[in-house]
Design a protein around this motif. Sequence first.
Motif, PDB file in Angstrom:
ATOM      1  N   ARG A  82       0.828  -1.200   0.000  1.00 17.00           N
ATOM      2  CA  ARG A  82       0.000   0.000   0.000  1.00 17.00           C
ATOM      3  C   ARG A  82       0.873   1.264   0.000  1.00 17.00           C
ATOM      4  O   ARG A  82       0.607   2.211  -0.740  1.00 17.00           O
ATOM      5  CB  ARG A  82      -0.925   0.000   1.215  1.00 17.00           C
ATOM      6  CG  ARG A  82      -1.787   1.246   1.351  1.00 17.00           C
ATOM      7  CD  ARG A  82      -2.833   1.062   2.434  1.00 17.00           C
ATOM      8  NE  ARG A  82      -2.233   0.774   3.732  1.00 17.00           N
ATOM      9  CZ  ARG A  82      -2.919   0.335   4.787  1.00 17.00           C
ATOM     10  NH1 ARG A  82      -4.220   0.117   4.676  1.00 17.00           N
ATOM     11  NH2 ARG A  82      -2.331   0.119   5.937  1.00 17.00           N
TER      12      ARG A  82
ATOM     13  N   ASP B 199       1.094   4.206  -2.942  1.00 18.92           N
ATOM     14  CA  ASP B 199       0.560   5.517  -2.578  1.00 18.92           C
ATOM     15  C   ASP B 199       1.495   6.625  -3.080  1.00 18.92           C
ATOM     16  O   ASP B 199       2.582   6.838  -2.526  1.00 18.92           O
ATOM     17  CB  ASP B 199       0.395   5.603  -1.063  1.00 18.92           C
ATOM     18  CG  ASP B 199      -0.402   6.820  -0.631  1.00 18.92           C
ATOM     19  OD1 ASP B 199      -0.585   7.735  -1.456  1.00 18.92           O
ATOM     20  OD2 ASP B 199      -0.841   6.850   0.528  1.00 18.92           O
TER      21      ASP B 199
ATOM     22  N   THR C  39       1.252   9.714  -2.782  1.00 17.82           N
ATOM     23  CA  THR C  39       1.343  10.898  -1.922  1.00 17.82           C
ATOM     24  C   THR C  39       2.474  10.790  -0.898  1.00 17.82           C
ATOM     25  O   THR C  39       2.803  11.773  -0.241  1.00 17.82           O
ATOM     26  CB  THR C  39       0.014  11.121  -1.163  1.00 17.82           C
ATOM     27  OG1 THR C  39      -0.205  10.037  -0.252  1.00 17.82           O
ATOM     28  CG2 THR C  39      -1.148  11.229  -2.133  1.00 17.82           C
TER      29      THR C  39
ATOM     30  N   GLU D 233       2.982   6.989   7.747  1.00 16.58           N
ATOM     31  CA  GLU D 233       2.560   6.811   6.357  1.00 16.58           C
ATOM     32  C   GLU D 233       1.170   7.370   6.053  1.00 16.58           C
ATOM     33  O   GLU D 233       0.706   7.275   4.914  1.00 16.58           O
ATOM     34  CB  GLU D 233       2.584   5.322   5.988  1.00 16.58           C
ATOM     35  CG  GLU D 233       1.583   4.466   6.735  1.00 16.58           C
ATOM     36  CD  GLU D 233       1.579   3.021   6.282  1.00 16.58           C
ATOM     37  OE1 GLU D 233       1.405   2.775   5.067  1.00 16.58           O
ATOM     38  OE2 GLU D 233       1.729   2.144   7.147  1.00 16.58           O
ATOM     39  N   THR D 234       0.483   7.935   7.026  1.00 14.25           N
ATOM     40  CA  THR D 234      -0.877   8.441   6.781  1.00 14.25           C
ATOM     41  C   THR D 234      -0.951   9.944   7.042  1.00 14.25           C
ATOM     42  O   THR D 234      -0.230  10.486   7.882  1.00 14.25           O
ATOM     43  CB  THR D 234      -1.903   7.724   7.679  1.00 14.25           C
ATOM     44  OG1 THR D 234      -1.494   7.833   9.060  1.00 14.25           O
ATOM     45  CG2 THR D 234      -2.016   6.264   7.308  1.00 14.25           C
TER      46      THR D 234
ATOM     47  N   ALA E  27      -6.827   4.095   6.589  1.00 19.18           N
ATOM     48  CA  ALA E  27      -5.973   3.984   5.396  1.00 19.18           C
ATOM     49  C   ALA E  27      -6.727   3.213   4.325  1.00 19.18           C
ATOM     50  O   ALA E  27      -7.649   2.441   4.626  1.00 19.18           O
ATOM     51  CB  ALA E  27      -4.666   3.276   5.745  1.00 19.18           C
TER      52      ALA E  27
ATOM     53  N   SER F 154      -4.899   0.879  -5.249  1.00 20.00           N
ATOM     54  CA  SER F 154      -5.585   1.326  -4.034  1.00 20.00           C
ATOM     55  C   SER F 154      -7.072   1.062  -4.146  1.00 20.00           C
ATOM     56  O   SER F 154      -7.700   1.371  -5.150  1.00 20.00           O
ATOM     57  CB  SER F 154      -5.335   2.820  -3.807  1.00 20.00           C
ATOM     58  OG  SER F 154      -3.972   3.051  -3.550  1.00 20.00           O
TER      59      SER F 154
ATOM     60  N   LYS G 253      -9.888   5.848  -2.728  1.00 19.79           N
ATOM     61  CA  LYS G 253      -9.109   6.984  -3.174  1.00 19.79           C
ATOM     62  C   LYS G 253      -8.848   7.933  -2.013  1.00 19.79           C
ATOM     63  O   LYS G 253      -9.703   8.187  -1.183  1.00 19.79           O
ATOM     64  CB  LYS G 253      -9.849   7.729  -4.288  1.00 19.79           C
ATOM     65  CG  LYS G 253     -10.019   6.902  -5.550  1.00 19.79           C
ATOM     66  CD  LYS G 253     -10.722   7.705  -6.610  1.00 19.79           C
ATOM     67  CE  LYS G 253     -10.895   6.906  -7.909  1.00 19.79           C
ATOM     68  NZ  LYS G 253     -11.613   7.671  -8.923  1.00 19.79           N
ATOM     69  N   LEU G 254      -7.627   8.445  -1.992  1.00 18.68           N
ATOM     70  CA  LEU G 254      -7.308   9.490  -1.032  1.00 18.68           C
ATOM     71  C   LEU G 254      -7.736  10.829  -1.604  1.00 18.68           C
ATOM     72  O   LEU G 254      -7.444  11.118  -2.770  1.00 18.68           O
ATOM     73  CB  LEU G 254      -5.795   9.516  -0.759  1.00 18.68           C
ATOM     74  CG  LEU G 254      -5.218   8.325   0.021  1.00 18.68           C
ATOM     75  CD1 LEU G 254      -3.702   8.396   0.033  1.00 18.68           C
ATOM     76  CD2 LEU G 254      -5.753   8.319   1.432  1.00 18.68           C
TER      77      LEU G 254
END
Length: 291
Positions: free
Chosen positions: A99, A103, A105, A164-165, A235, A286, A289-290
């Motif tokens: 993950r 990611d 970001t 990581e978040t 997450a 993913s 979605k972030l």
Amino acid sequence: MKAIKILRNMMSVDHGILYNPEDYAIAGGELLVLSMFVSWIITYFFNPAFIESNPLKDRAGFNNLCVGWDTFPAKYFAAPMFSLIIFFEARFMQLDWWRAALDTTLTSRQRKAVLVSNVFSAISWFGSIGIFSIDAMVWPLGHTASFVQLVVFGYIAFVANFIETDPRYHPRGSWIFVGVFGVVSMDFGACAMIQMVAYDPATKTRGPVPVLLLQISDYGYFLCMGVQGMFRPAAPSLQASYRIVSDDDYKLPDDRAQVSSALGRSEPPAGLSEKSNYVLGCCCSSGSKLP
């Protein structure tokens, strides 16, 4: 139970599956509690004398919750269960890293922090099998160290979830919990090892750590383990799709036609073997979605 859900999905013949890495961590925790509960019942009925007197109680001054694992026939149940716990925890580390790698970001430093913490945490879980392979009656120090190192590296892996978040996904009060959890984990680890090393078996004299302090940190650690899921950052999940593909020692029928059709090419990509075997190809992305 999350463990049952995961095992059911593992046996599914669907061509796609949604992985929530945290489900694996939760499943490991559920099985840990179950194994302790059942093992204590077995030990109570088959080895009550061990509960009254054992090397760990001599050194700590009380019975650690892991004492229920330390005799037969409780080990016949707990050891196989613990193997499954190790699988779930190691799988969580793997999926969590996938993950992080997907990611976009995250910075390279964040990814590296996740990778390092997860690798060491997975190795720590593999090493924790010493809880069962090292007899508490023979080498109490090595037996205890197998568990203490798990406490330390497990906490480090938990903190990595916050690295990581995005802070917006950190639950209210989570950083306070991180601090409390850290103090309890390190205090328990240090105090437990001091008592193991300082104990004098000839005079049965314990080390300098007060029994109440060690007992509070010990039970406090398991309490933190029980509620840590409430403070773990939210997450995204991972979505995987599966298909049969070729590999080096088996060729699928009409392989060239299948590949050409799928990729819109007249020839298969360079490097595709003329021989192939039935394997599962996995493509992850993913699952949510972030923003």
